[in-house]
Design a protein around this motif. Sequence first.
Motif, short mmCIF file in Angstrom:
data_model
loop_
_atom_site.label_atom_id
_atom_site.label_comp_id
_atom_site.label_asym_id
_atom_site.label_seq_id
_atom_site.Cartn_x
_atom_site.Cartn_y
_atom_site.Cartn_z
N PHE A 36 16.07 36.69 122.37
CA PHE A 36 15.79 36.25 121.00
C PHE A 36 16.08 37.55 120.01
CE2 PHE A 36 12.41 33.05 122.14
CZ PHE A 36 13.47 31.95 121.89
N ALA A 37 15.68 38.65 120.58
CA ALA A 37 15.81 39.98 119.64
C ALA A 37 17.52 40.20 119.64
CB ALA A 37 15.19 41.15 120.46
N SER A 38 18.27 40.19 120.77
CA SER A 38 19.54 40.79 120.64
C SER A 38 20.44 39.48 119.82
CB SER A 38 20.19 40.52 122.21
OG SER A 38 20.03 39.35 123.13
N VAL A 39 19.70 38.54 119.82
CA VAL A 39 20.67 37.45 118.84
C VAL A 39 20.70 38.24 117.37
CG1 VAL A 39 20.61 35.49 117.28
CG2 VAL A 39 20.15 35.40 119.86
N LEU A 40 19.59 38.86 116.77
CA LEU A 40 19.68 39.69 115.81
C LEU A 40 20.70 40.85 115.89
CD1 LEU A 40 15.88 40.11 115.02
CD2 LEU A 40 17.49 38.41 114.08
N ALA A 41 20.81 41.47 117.15
CA ALA A 41 21.89 42.55 116.96
C ALA A 41 23.24 42.03 116.88
CB ALA A 41 21.54 43.46 118.49
N PHE A 42 23.65 40.77 117.41
CA PHE A 42 24.64 40.09 117.52
C PHE A 42 25.10 40.17 115.91
CE2 PHE A 42 23.88 38.48 121.63
CZ PHE A 42 24.12 39.69 122.21
N GLY A 43 24.29 39.49 115.13
CA GLY A 43 24.34 39.27 113.86
C GLY A 43 24.56 40.33 112.92
N ARG A 44 23.78 41.62 113.31
CA ARG A 44 24.18 42.78 112.54
C ARG A 44 25.44 43.26 112.87
NH1 ARG A 44 20.33 46.34 111.12
NH2 ARG A 44 21.26 48.03 112.44
N SER A 45 25.95 43.18 114.09
CA SER A 45 27.28 44.00 114.17
C SER A 45 28.43 43.39 113.46
CB SER A 45 27.33 43.66 116.00
OG SER A 45 28.65 42.97 116.15
N PHE A 46 28.40 41.87 112.93
CA PHE A 46 29.41 41.57 112.20
C PHE A 46 29.08 41.75 110.55
CE2 PHE A 46 31.14 39.55 116.01
CZ PHE A 46 32.55 39.91 115.66
N GLN A 47 27.42 41.69 110.47
CA GLN A 47 27.22 42.06 109.09
C GLN A 47 27.70 43.32 108.41
OE1 GLN A 47 25.67 39.68 107.40
NE2 GLN A 47 25.99 40.86 105.65
N VAL A 48 27.80 44.38 109.48
CA VAL A 48 28.57 45.73 109.01
C VAL A 48 29.75 45.57 108.46
CG1 VAL A 48 29.03 47.93 109.92
CG2 VAL A 48 27.00 46.85 110.47
N GLU A 49 30.55 44.45 108.98
CA GLU A 49 32.03 44.39 108.76
C GLU A 49 32.05 43.46 107.53
OE1 GLU A 49 34.13 45.81 110.12
OE2 GLU A 49 33.04 46.12 112.16
N LEU A 50 31.03 42.52 107.30
CA LEU A 50 31.13 41.70 105.96
C LEU A 50 30.85 42.49 104.76
CD1 LEU A 50 29.61 38.68 107.57
CD2 LEU A 50 32.12 39.06 106.98
N ASP A 51 29.72 43.60 104.82
CA ASP A 51 29.37 44.42 103.62
C ASP A 51 30.62 45.16 103.21
OD1 ASP A 51 26.71 43.33 103.77
OD2 ASP A 51 26.12 45.15 105.05
N GLY A 52 30.82 44.87 101.80
CA GLY A 52 31.81 45.90 101.43
C GLY A 52 33.19 45.48 101.96
N GLY A 53 33.41 44.27 102.42
CA GLY A 53 34.86 43.99 103.01
C GLY A 53 35.58 44.69 103.98
N ALA A 54 34.83 45.22 104.98
CA ALA A 54 35.54 46.10 106.04
C ALA A 54 36.32 45.13 107.02
CB ALA A 54 34.21 46.93 106.75
N LEU A 55 35.88 43.85 107.00
CA LEU A 55 36.57 43.01 107.97
C LEU A 55 37.79 42.83 107.55
CD1 LEU A 55 36.23 41.35 110.65
CD2 LEU A 55 35.67 39.41 109.23
N GLU A 56 38.30 42.69 106.31
CA GLU A 56 39.38 42.54 106.07
C GLU A 56 40.57 43.66 106.41
OE1 GLU A 56 39.63 41.29 101.86
OE2 GLU A 56 39.63 39.12 102.45
N MET A 57 39.75 44.82 106.04
CA MET A 57 40.66 46.07 106.57
C MET A 57 40.77 45.97 108.16
SD MET A 57 41.47 47.59 103.91
CE MET A 57 41.52 46.03 103.05
N LEU A 58 39.75 45.61 108.62
CA LEU A 58 39.95 45.71 110.31
C LEU A 58 41.00 44.72 110.86
CD1 LEU A 58 38.30 47.18 112.57
CD2 LEU A 58 36.63 45.18 112.64
N LEU A 59 40.97 43.49 110.14
CA LEU A 59 41.88 42.75 110.39
C LEU A 59 43.28 42.94 110.16
CD1 LEU A 59 40.12 39.37 109.68
CD2 LEU A 59 40.39 40.34 111.82
N LEU A 60 43.56 43.66 109.20
CA LEU A 60 44.83 44.27 108.78
C LEU A 60 45.68 45.23 109.68
CD1 LEU A 60 44.83 44.03 104.99
CD2 LEU A 60 46.04 42.56 106.42
N TYR A 61 44.99 45.97 110.64
CA TYR A 61 45.53 46.73 111.48
C TYR A 61 46.54 46.01 112.35
CZ TYR A 61 42.15 50.25 109.75
OH TYR A 61 41.34 50.94 108.98
N PRO A 62 47.61 46.62 112.74
CA PRO A 62 48.70 45.72 113.25
C PRO A 62 48.42 45.42 114.70
CG PRO A 62 49.42 48.02 113.12
CD PRO A 62 48.17 47.84 112.21
#
Lengths: 241, 230, 255
Positions: free
Chosen positions: B69-95
């Motif tokens: 139950f606790a680690s589910v929160l950790a998994f959610g957080r690990s992608f939340q970091v990417e979603l805050d401030g649009g970091a995921l888009e930048m991450l996806l643009l590396y070749p």
Amino acid sequence: MTTTRQETDVIAPPAPGRWRLFGVFAIASLVVAQVVAVVISPPDRDMGHLQKIMYVHFPIALNMFVCYLVVLIGSVRYLMLRSERADLLAASAAEVGAVMTGLTLALGMLWAKPTWGVWWAWDPRLTSTLVLFLLATAYLALRAFVDDPERRATWSATVGILGALNVPIVYMSVRWWRTLHQVQSSPSSLDPEYVIGVRLNLTAVLLVTVYLIHSRYAAALTERAAENRAMAAALGANHGG
Amino acid sequence: MSDSFAAEFARARAVAWKDLTTERRSKAGFNAVVSLALTILLLFGFALGPDSGAVRAAAPGALWLAALFASVLAFGRSFQVELDGGALEMLLLYPGSRRAIYVGKLLANLAFVGLLIAIVVVASMVLFQVTIPRAWPAVLGIIGLGAVGVTALGTFYAAIASRSRAREVLLPLLLFPMLVPVLLAAVQGTKALMAGDLMNEAGAWISLLAGFDLLFLLAGFLAFDAVIDA
Amino acid sequence: MLVCGALAQLGERLVCNQEVIGSIPIRSTRLLEIDTAISTSLAIDARRVARRFGSRWVLTGASLSVAPGEAVGLIGENGSGKSTLLRILCTLLRPTAGDAAVFGFDVRQSARDVRRLVGFFPPAPGMYEELTARENLEFVRRMGEQPSASPDAALEEVGLAGLADQRVRGFSSGMLRRLALARLRMLRPRLLLLDEPYNNLDTAGIALVNATIRETVSGGGSALVVVHDTASAAPVLTRWFGLRGGRVAPEELPA
């Protein structure tokens, strides 16, 4: 950039004529099968009329796998060809599959209570069917919570494939975990009187399954066709200036 | 192929380094997740107690569920970091390959969840009065393998759920049914070891767990590309 | 005297061009292939690109061609699909229908090659708050394929050298924009796709954006810039397009 690719399939709403006939035939065959199973075939020596649940329970359980097979095929096809039709087919089959899994569980419990004395036992088949039901629910929830059609199709295809592949693993793991299980029921281990009833029901339920999946699929196609007409209108306006 | 394995692995390490640095700096996140796991353990104690025998028997199941139950929160957080401030888009643009992102996040989550489970195991031994089993290295092995299984699928499904509506509900809904085999093997293996492994079955559960891990790692690795791209 | 001066100037520009081209290290045959493809193709070749979100059509057949060495502006009302078009060109979104290519590479079939060439600069900074400015750029260096500038040099260029070891969490939006600009400059893309690049930037920041566009263009690259603030962009952009009703049309720059 050599080819002009069109991501959206040319989707037209299907002609209902033949399928309506098929639907009538499917439901009629289900009625006939029930008459044979419930009225004509004799009650079980040990279980009496209770055994008659098996005439529906077993065919529904088997056809539920037909549904998930369609989900699996549709999902693989979508990921390979990016065909919107494949995605819609998988979704339709998943909906029907979820209903059939729910029915399988409910009928199984109705049978289990008088036979085993409990509604539920942690036997591999029961447990993995419940997990299958939860996986199907999760699949449908995912579809409901994602708006972009392309994203929804890709995600549900991967989730569908992984879920389908996981079912035998769940089954085996529960089996290792607890081995309180029945012998698998198959028509050959039953008396000849039952065989006809079961076979009839298998066929009838298969026909109904195909009809249900198709109806859901046709509705989805009609919906999408309307959207595509809107797109054609928008793109056509571009030509006119 | 210009993208050698070494280059891709270097990218994966960069992602893991970035995630772990972020986690380390915002300690509040890890502390909160661990506190939640301990709270769940405590609640299990109340629900199952006060008979210490019953509590001890339920310890392996309780500790794995609390960790899950606790680690589910950790998994959610690990992608939340990417979603805050649009970091995921930048991450996806590396070749390079997007699978490097999966492997990197997997490594970071593995460190996070591994540490979490270890803390939960120690806490549950204290709370549920379980004596340290003689085969404690095997318990460590189960913790590690269990963490790998949970993380392989958790990281994968978080990539989907975190970008949908209702992500808090969707992640456990997608993840938990998939984790049934891993959970069964981990709990049974732990249970056998804590009881002294009289039936000699712990080894079988451990190899089963390792098999599930391999399968789920492969599945997550192969399917991640399509999922993150959509 | 005059001719000499002009020649010297021309020579300087040539050297400058060579420097920009030469500074992109060619590390693989794939990149070499890319270089040959670049020299013969349009920077942007979008043909009747359509994109829908759910049942809402944002682009309904947008066509746009931009030659190498060109920097063009794109204007349009909110929600007209400017950002969607940029995201399609940098492979973050797939077009629902139509084709788009960047320097000859199809955004669908050769997405990885396209990603090697484009530099997307969205309104969101895309930085990690808990990392310092230098660590953020260090991450960029480790993830990028052809890292040319060092994080410190990039920070120096955008005037953030003094804040290199501060966590990004406390940065103002203008500082975040500068940091994002530093990332863009580090990656040295051949095609700049800038989405409202002047937001939250002061005069020096605006000059920095324009310098980045100029450098890219003089190196044979191109830029497509989505702008509201046309005055800031006017010195560097050569043509203007408007996006209306999901389609692109040439636009006269409002005087």
